[in-house]
Enzyme design. Structure first.
Site, mmCIF file in Angstrom:
data_model
loop_
_atom_site.group_PDB
_atom_site.id
_atom_site.type_symbol
_atom_site.label_atom_id
_atom_site.label_comp_id
_atom_site.label_asym_id
_atom_site.label_seq_id
_atom_site.Cartn_x
_atom_site.Cartn_y
_atom_site.Cartn_z
ATOM 1 C CB SER A 15 -23.367 -8.763 18.402
ATOM 2 O OG SER A 15 -23.921 -9.031 19.661
ATOM 3 C CD GLU A 40 -10.453 -17.589 31.270
ATOM 4 O OE1 GLU A 40 -9.753 -18.550 30.921
ATOM 5 O OE2 GLU A 40 -10.411 -17.076 32.402
ATOM 6 C CG LEU A 41 -17.513 -18.442 29.131
ATOM 7 C CD1 LEU A 41 -17.208 -19.942 29.108
ATOM 8 C CD2 LEU A 41 -18.459 -18.091 30.268
ATOM 9 C CE LYS A 129 -26.835 5.300 22.348
ATOM 10 N NZ LYS A 129 -27.280 4.768 21.039
ATOM 11 C CE1 TYR A 137 -19.918 3.335 23.322
ATOM 12 C CE2 TYR A 137 -22.121 4.082 22.724
ATOM 13 C CZ TYR A 137 -20.995 3.339 22.454
ATOM 14 O OH TYR A 137 -20.929 2.589 21.301
ATOM 15 C CB VAL A 171 -31.512 -5.570 13.908
ATOM 16 C CG1 VAL A 171 -32.582 -6.599 14.264
ATOM 17 C CG2 VAL A 171 -32.137 -4.321 13.319
ATOM 18 N N GLY A 172 -30.442 -6.885 16.874
ATOM 19 C CA GLY A 172 -29.959 -8.143 17.425
ATOM 20 C C GLY A 172 -28.673 -8.042 18.210
#
Length: 330
Positions: A15, A40-41, A129, A137, A171-172
């Site tokens: 993103s 790759e996709l 975090k 994480y 956001v998103g």
């Protein structure tokens, strides 16, 4: 700063990477943008939006775990934005060694290869975090932060600079609760982990602009944190589904009720600027390179946490934030 320069984005099909490419192409006229990622996709899909015959974007398959592959990718690169990571908390908890290999060993590889290849600046994306982490994480991102900051003391005459940006929920982004709430709204019930939960929020364009500003501003060793508003999860749920019932499902493994972007222990090295905070490195030599002209110390009792934040999202801001999703944009 990016005009006629070569910029490489690790994890560039995510993103952040896609938004970053769009903004750099629109505003900065780079010589070339290299997308370094292992899917790759996703690269194929991204190449439909940014074809190589129209844009100076190149796609390089590889994994940050693979040091030799990084050596090929970093040739001739001026700046690196390190966005590649395993980001899902449950996945990291269940697959700890995979998270360590990507988030820690990958960061170590980037630090080493960037210096060897003559890269000028490298900036890494981190997360709230990483502050007082309670999940793997967060712990791996804390380690990555330390690797990037410490690298400035070891590069010597190679002159590569390394810094970090740290911010909250985007956001998103993939895994965001906002599209989840919109999907669940038709069912009439919104799942909420804890009624008191709060989070920092930043939009994708804001995060990209902040990273690019920090890349230009950095002198090596700093951690940059944007000033962001907080929002209660219940207020978000009521705005998206005012007619819906909320179901408290319990805090998930490794999840906090509130997030912190700057801890009290970091406050002694923290300064406030216009729209951002900066945590200086402990190393006095690199700290001396920071321009304090427009900065002021925050004070030793300072803490930047989502529940004690002085800025909260207004109802109008919340509606603006979720408006693209209410129109069906995912």
């Amino acid at each position: 700063m990016l005009k006629d320069k070569v910029v490489l984005i690790t994890g560039g099909t995510g993103s952040f990477g896609r938004a970053c490419v769009e903004i750099i192409l629109k505003n900065h006229r780079p010589k070339k943008i290299i997308i370094f990622s292992r899917d790759e996709l996703k690269q194929f899909d991204m190449a439909q939006a940014f074809p190589q015959d129209k844009y100076p974007v190149r796609y390089f398959l590889g994994d940050v775990r693979d040091k030799e592959r990084l050596k090929w990718a970093f040739q001739g690169v001026d700046y690196i934005i390190h966005a590649a990571a395993m980001k899902q908390v449950p996945a990291s908890e269940y697959n700890p060694t995979e998270s360590i290999k990507t988030n820690i060993t990958g960061a170590e590889n980037i630090v080493s290869v960037a210096a060897d290849c003559g890269v000028k600046k490298v900036i890494a994306l981190s997360t709230d975090k990483a502050v007082n982490p309670i999940n793997l994480y967060g712990a791996t991102k804390l380690c990555a932060e330390k690797l990037f900051v410490a690298a400035n003391a070891f590069v010597g005459i190679k002159k590569c600079m390394y810094s970090v940006t740290r911010y909250g929920n985007v956001v998103g982004s993939r895994g965001s609760v906002i599209p989840l709430f919109f999907r669940k709204r038709d069912e009439g019930v919104l799942p909420v982990t804890h009624p008191d939960m709060t989070r920092f929020w930043i939009t994708l364009p804001q995060s990209v602009e902040f990273v690019l500003q920090s890349l230009e501003r950095m002198t090596g060793g700093e951690t940059f944190i944007p000033k962001m508003p907080s929002l209660k999860i219940m207020d978000l749920a009521r705005t998206i589904g005012p007619e819906c019932r909320t179901e408290i499902i319990g805090v998930r493994q490794g999840e906090k009720i509130h997030e912190t972007l700057i801890s009290r222990d970091e406050a002694r090295n923290t300064y406030e600027g216009d729209g951002y905070y900066i945590i200086e490195p402990d190393n006095s030599f690199f700290r001396s390179r920071v321009d304090h002209t427009h900065l002021k110390a925050v004070g030793e009792d300072f803490e930047y946490a989502s529940n004690s934040n002085t800025r909260w999202m207004t109802p109008q801001e919340v509606n603006q934030m979720i408006e693209p999703f209410s129109r069906g944009k995912k």
